[in-house]
Write a protein that holds these residues in place. Sequence first.
Motif, PDB file in Angstrom:
ATOM      1  N   GLY A  38       0.790  -1.230   0.000  1.00 29.81           N
ATOM      2  CA  GLY A  38       0.000   0.000   0.000  1.00 29.81           C
ATOM      3  C   GLY A  38       0.821   1.278   0.000  1.00 29.81           C
ATOM      4  O   GLY A  38       0.271   2.376   0.048  1.00 29.81           O
ATOM      5  N   LYS A  39       2.132   1.147  -0.081  1.00 31.96           N
ATOM      6  CA  LYS A  39       3.002   2.333  -0.018  1.00 31.96           C
ATOM      7  C   LYS A  39       3.142   3.039  -1.362  1.00 31.96           C
ATOM      8  O   LYS A  39       3.732   4.109  -1.435  1.00 31.96           O
ATOM      9  CB  LYS A  39       4.372   1.942   0.522  1.00 31.96           C
ATOM     10  CG  LYS A  39       4.309   1.502   1.966  1.00 31.96           C
ATOM     11  CD  LYS A  39       5.668   1.184   2.522  1.00 31.96           C
ATOM     12  CE  LYS A  39       5.484   0.725   3.959  1.00 31.96           C
ATOM     13  NZ  LYS A  39       6.656   0.923   4.754  1.00 31.96           N
ATOM     14  N   LEU A  55       0.516   4.849   5.916  1.00 31.69           N
ATOM     15  CA  LEU A  55       0.774   5.922   6.883  1.00 31.69           C
ATOM     16  C   LEU A  55      -0.416   6.117   7.817  1.00 31.69           C
ATOM     17  O   LEU A  55      -1.569   6.160   7.380  1.00 31.69           O
ATOM     18  CB  LEU A  55       1.066   7.234   6.160  1.00 31.69           C
ATOM     19  CG  LEU A  55       2.337   7.288   5.328  1.00 31.69           C
ATOM     20  CD1 LEU A  55       2.431   8.616   4.588  1.00 31.69           C
ATOM     21  CD2 LEU A  55       3.558   7.074   6.209  1.00 31.69           C
ATOM     22  N   ALA A  56      -0.122   6.274   9.091  1.00 36.48           N
ATOM     23  CA  ALA A  56      -1.179   6.490  10.087  1.00 36.48           C
ATOM     24  C   ALA A  56      -2.010   7.724   9.739  1.00 36.48           C
ATOM     25  O   ALA A  56      -3.235   7.718   9.900  1.00 36.48           O
ATOM     26  CB  ALA A  56      -0.570   6.621  11.475  1.00 36.48           C
ATOM     27  N   ALA A  57      -1.374   8.766   9.247  1.00 29.48           N
ATOM     28  CA  ALA A  57      -2.094   9.993   8.893  1.00 29.48           C
ATOM     29  C   ALA A  57      -3.089   9.730   7.758  1.00 29.48           C
ATOM     30  O   ALA A  57      -4.226  10.226   7.790  1.00 29.48           O
ATOM     31  CB  ALA A  57      -1.109  11.092   8.490  1.00 29.48           C
ATOM     32  N   TRP A  58      -2.675   8.945   6.752  1.00 32.12           N
ATOM     33  CA  TRP A  58      -3.591   8.622   5.656  1.00 32.12           C
ATOM     34  C   TRP A  58      -4.745   7.777   6.168  1.00 32.12           C
ATOM     35  O   TRP A  58      -5.897   8.034   5.849  1.00 32.12           O
ATOM     36  CB  TRP A  58      -2.859   7.874   4.534  1.00 32.12           C
ATOM     37  CG  TRP A  58      -3.738   7.659   3.343  1.00 32.12           C
ATOM     38  CD1 TRP A  58      -3.864   8.478   2.258  1.00 32.12           C
ATOM     39  CD2 TRP A  58      -4.644   6.561   3.127  1.00 32.12           C
ATOM     40  NE1 TRP A  58      -4.789   7.951   1.384  1.00 32.12           N
ATOM     41  CE2 TRP A  58      -5.285   6.781   1.890  1.00 32.12           C
ATOM     42  CE3 TRP A  58      -4.972   5.424   3.846  1.00 32.12           C
ATOM     43  CZ2 TRP A  58      -6.234   5.910   1.365  1.00 32.12           C
ATOM     44  CZ3 TRP A  58      -5.921   4.546   3.318  1.00 32.12           C
ATOM     45  CH2 TRP A  58      -6.536   4.796   2.098  1.00 32.12           C
ATOM     46  N   GLN A  59      -4.429   6.777   6.984  1.00 32.94           N
ATOM     47  CA  GLN A  59      -5.457   5.903   7.536  1.00 32.94           C
ATOM     48  C   GLN A  59      -6.477   6.693   8.363  1.00 32.94           C
ATOM     49  O   GLN A  59      -7.674   6.431   8.307  1.00 32.94           O
ATOM     50  CB  GLN A  59      -4.816   4.803   8.399  1.00 32.94           C
ATOM     51  CG  GLN A  59      -4.015   3.793   7.622  1.00 32.94           C
ATOM     52  CD  GLN A  59      -4.848   2.640   7.093  1.00 32.94           C
ATOM     53  OE1 GLN A  59      -5.937   2.370   7.567  1.00 32.94           O
ATOM     54  NE2 GLN A  59      -4.330   1.952   6.092  1.00 32.94           N
ATOM     55  N   ALA A  60      -5.992   7.683   9.112  1.00 36.44           N
ATOM     56  CA  ALA A  60      -6.884   8.485   9.944  1.00 36.44           C
ATOM     57  C   ALA A  60      -7.723   9.452   9.102  1.00 36.44           C
ATOM     58  O   ALA A  60      -8.876   9.739   9.435  1.00 36.44           O
ATOM     59  CB  ALA A  60      -6.073   9.262  10.979  1.00 36.44           C
ATOM     60  N   ALA A  61      -7.157   9.956   8.035  1.00 37.04           N
ATOM     61  CA  ALA A  61      -7.836  10.959   7.208  1.00 37.04           C
ATOM     62  C   ALA A  61      -8.913  10.366   6.309  1.00 37.04           C
ATOM     63  O   ALA A  61      -9.856  11.055   5.922  1.00 37.04           O
ATOM     64  CB  ALA A  61      -6.818  11.722   6.363  1.00 37.04           C
ATOM     65  N   GLU A  62      -8.774   9.104   5.950  1.00 38.91           N
ATOM     66  CA  GLU A  62      -9.701   8.467   5.009  1.00 38.91           C
ATOM     67  C   GLU A  62     -10.678   7.564   5.759  1.00 38.91           C
ATOM     68  O   GLU A  62     -10.265   6.618   6.417  1.00 38.91           O
ATOM     69  CB  GLU A  62      -8.938   7.645   3.975  1.00 38.91           C
ATOM     70  CG  GLU A  62      -7.957   8.434   3.144  1.00 38.91           C
ATOM     71  CD  GLU A  62      -8.618   9.467   2.242  1.00 38.91           C
ATOM     72  OE1 GLU A  62      -9.744   9.213   1.764  1.00 38.91           O
ATOM     73  OE2 GLU A  62      -7.994  10.510   2.010  1.00 38.91           O
ATOM     74  N   SER A  63     -11.951   7.863   5.648  1.00 33.77           N
ATOM     75  CA  SER A  63     -12.964   7.006   6.277  1.00 33.77           C
ATOM     76  C   SER A  63     -13.184   5.765   5.413  1.00 33.77           C
ATOM     77  O   SER A  63     -12.814   5.736   4.234  1.00 33.77           O
ATOM     78  CB  SER A  63     -14.284   7.761   6.423  1.00 33.77           C
ATOM     79  OG  SER A  63     -14.883   7.970   5.153  1.00 33.77           O
ATOM     80  N   ASP A  64     -13.816   4.762   5.998  1.00 36.01           N
ATOM     81  CA  ASP A  64     -14.152   3.568   5.224  1.00 36.01           C
ATOM     82  C   ASP A  64     -15.038   3.955   4.036  1.00 36.01           C
ATOM     83  O   ASP A  64     -14.868   3.428   2.941  1.00 36.01           O
ATOM     84  CB  ASP A  64     -14.866   2.535   6.091  1.00 36.01           C
ATOM     85  CG  ASP A  64     -13.946   1.851   7.090  1.00 36.01           C
ATOM     86  OD1 ASP A  64     -12.721   2.107   7.067  1.00 36.01           O
ATOM     87  OD2 ASP A  64     -14.453   1.060   7.905  1.00 36.01           O
ATOM     88  N   ALA A  65     -15.956   4.883   4.259  1.00 37.17           N
ATOM     89  CA  ALA A  65     -16.844   5.327   3.180  1.00 37.17           C
ATOM     90  C   ALA A  65     -16.044   6.005   2.063  1.00 37.17           C
ATOM     91  O   ALA A  65     -16.350   5.810   0.881  1.00 37.17           O
ATOM     92  CB  ALA A  65     -17.911   6.273   3.721  1.00 37.17           C
ATOM     93  N   THR A 102      -5.607  -3.072   7.062  1.00 33.54           N
ATOM     94  CA  THR A 102      -4.528  -3.904   7.622  1.00 33.54           C
ATOM     95  C   THR A 102      -3.144  -3.434   7.167  1.00 33.54           C
ATOM     96  O   THR A 102      -2.139  -3.901   7.699  1.00 33.54           O
ATOM     97  CB  THR A 102      -4.681  -5.388   7.240  1.00 33.54           C
ATOM     98  OG1 THR A 102      -4.442  -5.549   5.837  1.00 33.54           O
ATOM     99  CG2 THR A 102      -6.038  -5.926   7.602  1.00 33.54           C
ATOM    100  N   LEU A 103      -3.091  -2.542   6.207  1.00 34.36           N
ATOM    101  CA  LEU A 103      -1.814  -2.073   5.680  1.00 34.36           C
ATOM    102  C   LEU A 103      -1.156  -1.022   6.573  1.00 34.36           C
ATOM    103  O   LEU A 103      -0.031  -0.619   6.307  1.00 34.36           O
ATOM    104  CB  LEU A 103      -1.992  -1.493   4.269  1.00 34.36           C
ATOM    105  CG  LEU A 103      -2.555  -2.461   3.230  1.00 34.36           C
ATOM    106  CD1 LEU A 103      -2.814  -1.716   1.921  1.00 34.36           C
ATOM    107  CD2 LEU A 103      -1.596  -3.619   3.010  1.00 34.36           C
TER     108      LEU A 103
END
Length: 106
Positions: A38-39, A55-65, A102-103
């Motif tokens: 996923g990088k 990246l944690a920031a990307w994961q936090a910024a993007e919702s599942d929707a 999971t990435l």
Amino acid sequence: MMKRFALVMTLCLSSSAYADDVAEVWKAKCKSCHGDDGKAQTKMGQKESIADMSLAAWQAAESDADIRQAIAEGSPKNSKMKAFKDKLTPAQIDALVGYIRTLKAK
């Protein structure tokens, strides 16, 4: 007791098959741009400046929707990301959202 064991084994095997299925979908539809991890350290990922999904920031910024929408309709941030709503089932799209989660880098 034996019925419970059979049920547990069935659930375990189907979960494993499910994990294999989503990994195969990732490989077939996503890996060429987003990479195994996923990088987006692929030729296309770098050319298109695709975000690092680990990246944690990307994961936090993007919702599942948001992720589901990008997979189904294409990315509003990158016109080269095509829509997969006609190629993947809703269940496969949901599975990819879970896989992407999971990435997250440790």
